[in-house]
Design a protein around this motif. Sequence first.
Motif, mmCIF file in Angstrom:
data_model
loop_
_atom_site.group_PDB
_atom_site.id
_atom_site.type_symbol
_atom_site.label_atom_id
_atom_site.label_comp_id
_atom_site.label_asym_id
_atom_site.label_seq_id
_atom_site.Cartn_x
_atom_site.Cartn_y
_atom_site.Cartn_z
ATOM 1 N N LEU A 3 0.967 -1.133 0.090
ATOM 2 C CA LEU A 3 -0.024 0.072 -0.060
ATOM 3 C C LEU A 3 0.903 1.089 -0.023
ATOM 4 N N THR A 4 1.882 1.421 0.711
ATOM 5 C CA THR A 4 2.636 2.426 0.687
ATOM 6 C C THR A 4 3.341 2.659 -0.710
ATOM 7 N N SER A 5 3.769 1.598 -1.370
ATOM 8 C CA SER A 5 4.318 1.506 -2.733
ATOM 9 C C SER A 5 3.225 2.237 -3.769
ATOM 10 N N VAL A 6 1.951 1.605 -3.515
ATOM 11 C CA VAL A 6 0.955 2.196 -4.375
ATOM 12 C C VAL A 6 0.820 3.590 -4.046
ATOM 13 N N ALA A 7 0.666 4.186 -3.000
ATOM 14 C CA ALA A 7 0.567 5.450 -2.254
ATOM 15 C C ALA A 7 1.614 6.531 -3.058
ATOM 16 N N VAL A 8 2.912 6.121 -3.011
ATOM 17 C CA VAL A 8 3.807 6.772 -3.459
ATOM 18 C C VAL A 8 3.676 6.806 -5.114
ATOM 19 N N GLY A 9 3.358 5.838 -5.786
ATOM 20 C CA GLY A 9 2.983 5.880 -7.004
ATOM 21 C C GLY A 9 2.002 6.807 -7.681
ATOM 22 N N VAL A 10 0.966 6.709 -6.599
ATOM 23 C CA VAL A 10 -0.218 7.652 -7.042
ATOM 24 C C VAL A 10 0.480 9.026 -6.836
ATOM 25 N N VAL A 11 1.155 9.517 -6.057
ATOM 26 C CA VAL A 11 1.532 10.737 -5.690
ATOM 27 C C VAL A 11 2.364 11.209 -6.848
ATOM 28 N N VAL A 12 3.353 10.261 -7.169
ATOM 29 C CA VAL A 12 4.232 10.720 -8.472
ATOM 30 C C VAL A 12 3.510 11.029 -9.651
ATOM 31 N N ILE A 13 2.421 10.150 -9.981
ATOM 32 C CA ILE A 13 1.577 10.335 -11.065
ATOM 33 C C ILE A 13 0.717 11.654 -10.966
ATOM 34 N N CYS A 14 0.175 11.906 -9.832
ATOM 35 C CA CYS A 14 -0.275 13.047 -9.683
ATOM 36 C C CYS A 14 0.510 14.435 -10.002
ATOM 37 N N THR A 15 1.725 14.135 -9.141
ATOM 38 C CA THR A 15 2.852 15.448 -9.349
ATOM 39 C C THR A 15 2.907 15.538 -10.776
ATOM 40 N N GLY A 16 3.082 14.497 -11.459
ATOM 41 C CA GLY A 16 3.728 14.746 -12.875
ATOM 42 C C GLY A 16 2.508 15.238 -13.716
ATOM 43 N N ALA A 17 1.474 14.802 -13.539
ATOM 44 C CA ALA A 17 0.104 15.414 -14.200
ATOM 45 C C ALA A 17 0.101 17.083 -14.126
ATOM 46 N N VAL A 18 0.019 17.266 -12.531
ATOM 47 C CA VAL A 18 0.015 18.854 -12.433
ATOM 48 C C VAL A 18 1.138 19.672 -13.092
ATOM 49 N N TRP A 19 2.452 18.976 -12.944
ATOM 50 C CA TRP A 19 3.630 19.729 -13.897
ATOM 51 C C TRP A 19 3.296 19.864 -15.193
ATOM 52 N N ALA A 20 2.928 18.636 -15.830
ATOM 53 C CA ALA A 20 2.313 18.753 -17.521
ATOM 54 C C ALA A 20 1.233 19.814 -17.568
ATOM 55 N N ARG A 21 0.389 19.912 -16.832
ATOM 56 C CA ARG A 21 -0.639 20.742 -17.154
ATOM 57 C C ARG A 21 -0.314 22.147 -16.709
ATOM 58 N N ARG A 22 0.776 22.461 -15.924
ATOM 59 C CA ARG A 22 0.963 23.961 -15.941
ATOM 60 C C ARG A 22 2.244 24.335 -16.805
ATOM 61 N N SER A 23 2.965 23.287 -17.304
ATOM 62 C CA SER A 23 4.310 23.363 -18.143
ATOM 63 C C SER A 23 3.949 23.316 -19.604
ATOM 64 N N LEU A 24 2.892 22.332 -19.951
ATOM 65 C CA LEU A 24 2.781 22.169 -21.583
ATOM 66 C C LEU A 24 1.514 22.474 -21.887
ATOM 67 N N VAL A 25 1.260 23.080 -23.123
ATOM 68 C CA VAL A 25 0.027 23.779 -23.928
ATOM 69 C C VAL A 25 0.116 23.183 -25.064
ATOM 70 N N VAL A 26 -1.251 22.907 -25.755
ATOM 71 C CA VAL A 26 -1.325 22.518 -27.168
ATOM 72 C C VAL A 26 -1.831 23.733 -27.716
ATOM 73 N N VAL A 27 -1.184 24.198 -28.841
ATOM 74 C CA VAL A 27 -1.764 25.155 -29.515
ATOM 75 C C VAL A 27 -2.096 24.892 -30.875
ATOM 76 N N ALA A 28 -3.101 25.276 -31.511
ATOM 77 C CA ALA A 28 -3.675 24.931 -33.014
ATOM 78 C C ALA A 28 -2.899 26.097 -33.802
ATOM 79 N N VAL A 29 -2.491 26.064 -35.052
ATOM 80 C CA VAL A 29 -1.800 26.691 -35.761
ATOM 81 C C VAL A 29 -2.751 27.108 -37.073
#
Length: 146
Positions: A3-29
């Motif tokens: 359960l600790t490993s799963v919790a750490v994995g979830v935190v890592v995934i959520c942190t990565g998702a937040v970073w991507a949402r703040r750092s990456l943007v899709v733009v139509a040309v």
Amino acid sequence: MFLTSVAVGVVVICTGAVWARRSLVVVAVQGTSMEPAVEDGDRVLVRRRRLRRVKVGDIVVLEPPSHGPYRSAASAGPDGRIWNVKRMAALPGDPLPPGVAGEGPVGPGTFAVLGDNLADSIDSRHRGLFPAERLMGVVVRRLSTR
């Protein structure tokens, strides 16, 4: 332990998702000013960057001036903002590119951009230098073409 490993994995995934949402943007040309590097109808992935993290030659996304004849409400995104895709031509301290009005080097906190398709580009030759606050970021890659 499991359960600790799963919790750490979830935190890592959520942190990565937040970073991507703040750092990456899709733009139509829209438009042909950057052909052939980026074409009308392409979607590009943009990584948010400050001016000090951009290099001459990077394809960048920036907000055009809020005034002038070259804004089109029809090209505004869902948030009502309009973005341009251009190539970074000069950074603070660099000489002004040919056709850009002014004297001396590019000043602090400003930059110049040019379209690859110079005949069909509204860029620093028409609008002058842009303040750093107008920069969204650097195109990382094309996601799709027409």
